[in-house]
Design a protein around this motif. Sequence first.
Motif, PDB file in Angstrom:
ATOM      1  N   GLU A  49       0.833  -1.200   0.000  1.00 31.54           N
ATOM      2  CA  GLU A  49       0.000   0.000   0.000  1.00 31.54           C
ATOM      3  C   GLU A  49       0.867   1.248   0.000  1.00 31.54           C
ATOM      4  OE1 GLU A  49      -4.034  -1.758   2.135  1.00 31.54           O
ATOM      5  OE2 GLU A  49      -2.833  -0.235   3.167  1.00 31.54           O
ATOM      6  N   LEU A  75      -6.327   3.819  -2.862  1.00 34.05           N
ATOM      7  CA  LEU A  75      -6.381   2.391  -2.554  1.00 34.05           C
ATOM      8  C   LEU A  75      -7.772   1.825  -2.812  1.00 34.05           C
ATOM      9  CD1 LEU A  75      -4.258   2.243   0.721  1.00 34.05           C
ATOM     10  CD2 LEU A  75      -3.587   1.437  -1.550  1.00 34.05           C
ATOM     11  N   TYR A  81      -7.986   1.450  -6.491  1.00 34.81           N
ATOM     12  CA  TYR A  81      -7.118   0.328  -6.859  1.00 34.81           C
ATOM     13  C   TYR A  81      -7.817  -0.999  -6.594  1.00 34.81           C
ATOM     14  CZ  TYR A  81      -3.832  -3.429  -5.995  1.00 34.81           C
ATOM     15  OH  TYR A  81      -3.217  -4.654  -5.983  1.00 34.81           O
ATOM     16  N   ARG A  82      -8.374  -1.130  -5.404  1.00 33.65           N
ATOM     17  CA  ARG A  82      -9.035  -2.386  -5.024  1.00 33.65           C
ATOM     18  C   ARG A  82     -10.156  -2.735  -5.996  1.00 33.65           C
ATOM     19  NH1 ARG A  82     -10.642  -0.932  -0.269  1.00 33.65           N
ATOM     20  NH2 ARG A  82     -12.826  -0.557  -0.762  1.00 33.65           N
ATOM     21  N   ARG A 127      -8.433  -3.618  -9.401  1.00 33.33           N
ATOM     22  CA  ARG A 127      -7.546  -4.794  -9.352  1.00 33.33           C
ATOM     23  C   ARG A 127      -8.317  -6.095  -9.452  1.00 33.33           C
ATOM     24  NH1 ARG A 127      -4.832  -8.453 -10.386  1.00 33.33           N
ATOM     25  NH2 ARG A 127      -3.310  -9.484  -9.094  1.00 33.33           N
ATOM     26  N   GLY A 153      -6.099  -1.639   0.209  1.00 29.33           N
ATOM     27  CA  GLY A 153      -5.947  -2.200  -1.121  1.00 29.33           C
ATOM     28  C   GLY A 153      -6.315  -3.658  -1.234  1.00 29.33           C
TER      29      GLY A 153
END
Length: 237
Positions: A23, A47, A50-51, A54, A208
């Motif tokens: 992170e 984050l 991103y999560r 992803r 994340g």
Amino acid sequence: MSKSLPEFKYMSFDVVGTLIDFEGGLTSCLSEIAAEAGVTIDGEEALRLYRSARYAKDADLFPDDLVRVYLAIAPALGLPVDKASGERLRDSAKTWKAFPDSAEAMARLARNYRLIAMTNARRWAFDHFSAELGHPFHGAFTADDTGTEKPDPAFFHKVFEFVADEGADKNDILHVAQSQYHDIGVSRDLGMTNCWIERRHAVNGYGGTIEPAKFTKPDYHFTSMAGLADAAAAARS
């Protein structure tokens, strides 16, 4: 608890997020790109984005997938939308730092346990992570080695096969990780003893890492790797 710490022969470890501060690595690189573009970003918001990106259905292996992820989240963060910046984020994995307590704790634990890395990262990235940690591992399994990613039980079974070749079984392993979703829940389902390193104990949310469908109470629980190493040493004294 089913077993005391001195009874284990092995400790298996999630690497990214447990030992390596991914992170911090992600947000640091994104902040550098932002500064060059004349904008600022909120780390926790980055984050969260991103999560979400992803864990899309078209995700690639980590950290190669960071190129795609960057292009997905850059507009919402006001960052330049270009492949070169995405490649910069991906390549930043080579310089991500270990948490301050990780290398020393692993060195201490390696005196009495065989340490096994279990990471969803690709082998090229793991090689950098292992060097950052001082190469403490007796064995290592990456997404390239297993052909899958945690929480797929097949990843864990590769490790079970490895220790079986050394005359041991899953009951000889303590699985150590920060991710409830990728590690703690599935290790419990597979009958392993586990240890949750709650790296985000002072911060709300999952950062994340994807939020688990349900929380799994671990067999052991520490907020740092130093806490685990101290407990293991105390149990032997």
